[in-house]
Design an enzyme around this catalytic site. Structure first.
Site, PDB file in Angstrom:
ATOM      1  N   LYS A 113       0.817  -1.207   0.000  1.00 33.31           N
ATOM      2  CA  LYS A 113       0.000   0.000   0.000  1.00 33.31           C
ATOM      3  C   LYS A 113       0.860   1.271   0.000  1.00 33.31           C
ATOM      4  O   LYS A 113       0.414   2.325  -0.423  1.00 33.31           O
ATOM      5  CB  LYS A 113      -0.944  -0.017   1.192  1.00 33.31           C
ATOM      6  CG  LYS A 113      -1.806  -1.290   1.193  1.00 33.31           C
ATOM      7  CD  LYS A 113      -3.209  -1.035   1.501  1.00 33.31           C
ATOM      8  CE  LYS A 113      -4.188  -2.153   1.236  1.00 33.31           C
ATOM      9  NZ  LYS A 113      -3.792  -3.525   1.519  1.00 33.31           N
TER      10      LYS A 113
HETATM   11  C1  LIG Z   1      -4.504  -4.589   0.951  1.00 30.62           C
HETATM   12  C2  LIG Z   1      -3.749  -5.846   0.812  1.00 30.62           C
HETATM   13  C3  LIG Z   1      -4.154  -6.827  -0.102  1.00 30.62           C
HETATM   14  C4  LIG Z   1      -5.397  -6.683  -0.951  1.00 30.62           C
HETATM   15  O1  LIG Z   1      -5.277  -5.682  -1.914  1.00 30.62           O
HETATM   16  P1  LIG Z   1      -6.592  -5.089  -2.612  1.00 30.62           P
HETATM   17  O2  LIG Z   1      -6.115  -3.972  -3.451  1.00 30.62           O
HETATM   18  O3  LIG Z   1      -7.487  -4.632  -1.490  1.00 30.62           O
HETATM   19  O4  LIG Z   1      -7.224  -6.190  -3.390  1.00 30.62           O
HETATM   20  C5  LIG Z   1      -3.355  -7.961  -0.216  1.00 30.62           C
HETATM   21  N1  LIG Z   1      -2.257  -8.133   0.556  1.00 30.62           N
HETATM   22  C6  LIG Z   1      -1.858  -7.222   1.450  1.00 30.62           C
HETATM   23  C7  LIG Z   1      -0.657  -7.484   2.275  1.00 30.62           C
HETATM   24  C8  LIG Z   1      -2.585  -6.045   1.603  1.00 30.62           C
HETATM   25  O5  LIG Z   1      -2.176  -5.136   2.503  1.00 30.62           O
END
Ligand SMILES: *Cc1c(COP(=O)(O)O)cnc(C)c1O
Length: 493
Positions: A113
């Site tokens: 993120k």
């Molecule tokens: C947020 C997240 C996901 C999922 O991603 P999306 O964009 O919500 O589908 C997968 N793995 C980790 C470690 C995350 O933080």
């Protein structure tokens, strides 16, 4: 380029990119989408191959954020990517069977993120400047763990912006909780909610659509904005790393420019995989997108049957960032395959009945690109152990879900094409589950520091600095709220 709501495409609701980044959600509850998908070709990719990550990101963003100058985007990308990452922005590790692990967690919170949330605050600041906005922006975030911390890091002490994060009390890992509870910065607040992620998310959505909250905040010269992946400012930077990863593979002569690759994404809110879909629609040579879910396998069902049904049991798993029953960004896919009227209808069905079924033509379009698999908790554990034992590669619980899906895809379709498997978090963020999956245990399993050291010793891998530094920090936030208290807590900020 202008943007429209996924639920209605009218001239009245068209917005510029900077307006969309400020607003987050459209007034009708829909998500914003660009009016068309800009196209790239082999020449564009070749041009990017010689550039650094931040330059590639600025070039990709400039195709979408057309009311920003190239210089502005380059400066935002420079601030976002050149100071807070640990050596590199993204890293590709080659594994067997054509798997190319794309690590996206070398940023300040050790989750993918950061790739979007380091740059989005800079884009928002610029947008406020451009639109002459004088009010304070209050960012509300519902998080299943990683978004919260990444948003707090991105927005801390940014002028003209406050941020409040809500997470499910028992729905995030201990490490994620510690990361958020120790957050620094004068403009940040963190609350635990009694409930699951969907409760936190629907609570935030309700605050966004409340006229009384809006009025009360207006009196305090404040307006609401979102950092969740429903915001286009979150999604657009994610498109860049798919294009960039492709360039890296071309540079390494692992593929030729134009060769198609598959991409496997561990999926929750459907943001990350949707960014990959946009990259494909832009012309990036992508064959299949493989959507990986954990036991909350609502997307596996939807992408194969066209029926989305949230009336099912919710599981708390060891990949908590994927414990989701309402994947918000799926609405954007519906918009692309079925158009705004039908999307509005499906979303109405979802909110009234918790279920909708798309037309056959929409499902056919979806299946041209998407395949879906899910991993049980046992499969996830087994994948962590096998990947480490057989390939000396340590992956976190979310990445393991994707690895398991990639394996199932290979068994059905072979592995003639390279498969970019997206690695979304450092294994140290989920150390207790990763360590026990390896069949090991720490002397004191309740002490995270012990667990992390045991993992590091056994696997001979280094603990990322943002994690090792956590243990010396002071707890600043320990408030737990009922769902019903979310609204009043926002007004108190
Ligand atoms: C947020 C997240 C996901 C999922 O991603 P999306 O964009 O919500 O589908 C997968 N793995 C980790 C470690 C995350 O933080």
């Amino acid at each position: 380029m202008n943007y429209f709501s996924t639920r209605a495409k009218t001239r009245e609701n068209e917005k510029t990119a900077s307006q969309v980044i400020i607003r987050g959600l459209a007034d009708d509850g829909g998500l914003y989408m660009p009016e068309n998908i800009p196209q790239i070709d082999g020449g564009f990719i070749k041009g990017l191959c010689g550039l650094k990550y931040y330059e590639r990101a600025a070039k990709a963003l400039s195709l979408f954020l057309t009311d920003y100058t190239e210089q502005e985007l380059l400066s935002c990308a420079d601030m976002a990517y050149n100071y807070t990452f640990d050596g590199y922005n993204t890293k590709i590790s080659p594994l067997k069977d054509g798997v190319r692990m794309l690590e996206l967690w070398h940023g300040p919170t050790c989750a993918f993120k950061d790739m979007a949330l380091q740059i989005m605050p800079k884009l928002l600041s610029k947008a406020l400047e451009k639109t002459g906005e004088q009010k304070t922006a209050l960012i509300l975030v519902a998080t299943s763990g990683d978004t919260g911390k990444a948003a707090l890091e991105g927005y801390k002490d940014v002028k003209g912006i406050k941020i409040a994060v809500f997470y499910p009390q028992n729905g995030v890992s201990r490490m994620q909780k510690l990361q958020m509870a120790t957050q620094e910065g004068q403009n940040v607040s963190v609350f635990a909610i009694i409930g699951n992620f969907d409760d936190a998310q629907s609570g935030v959505k309700a605050i966004f659509s409340s006229e009384s909250v809006k009025k009360a905040l207006e009196e305090k010269n404040t307006f609401l904005s979102s950092a969740n992946s429903i915001n286009w400012g979150r999604l657009a930077p994610q498109i860049a790393y798919y294009i960039s990863a492709y360039c890296d593979l071309v540079n390494e002569k692992d593929i030729t420019n134009g060769e198609k690759v598959n991409i496997t994404v561990p999926t929750g809110n459907f943001g990350n995989i949707f960014a990959a879909y946009i990259a494909k629609l832009m012309g990036l040579p992508v064959n299949k997108l493989i959507c990986a879910s954990n036991s909350n396998n609502i997307l596996t069902d939807f992408l194969s049957t066209g029926i989305y049904d949230r009336n099912r049991k919710f599981y708390t798993t060891m990949s908590p960032s994927m414990d989701i029953l309402i994947s918000s960004n799926l609405e954007r896919l519906l918009y692309l395959v079925a158009g705004p009227e039908k999307t509005a209808f499906y979303m109405k069905e979802l909110s009234e009945k918790g279920r909708y079924e798309v037309d056959k033509s929409a499902l056919d379009k979806i299946k041209e690109t998407f395949c879906a698999y899910f991993a049980t908790e046992d499969e996830c554990r087994k994948t962590i152990k096998e990947t480490f034992d057989e390939q000396n590669y340590l992956c976190d619980t979310h990445t393991a879900v994707a690895m398991s899906a990639a394996e199932k895809f290979k068994n059905e379709h072979g592995c003639a094409k390279k498969n970019i498997v997206v690695s979304t978090a450092s294994p140290y963020k989920f150390a207790p589950d990763v360590l026990s999956s390896l069949g090991r245990s720490a002397k004191n399993p309740d002490d995270d520091k012990d667990v992390i050291n045991a993992l590091s010793e056994y696997t001979k891998t280094a603990v990322p600095k943002p994690i090792s530094e956590l243990f010396g920090k002071k707890i600043r936030f320990d408030k737990v709220l009922e769902k019903t208290e979310m609204q009043s807590s926002v007004l108190e900020l």
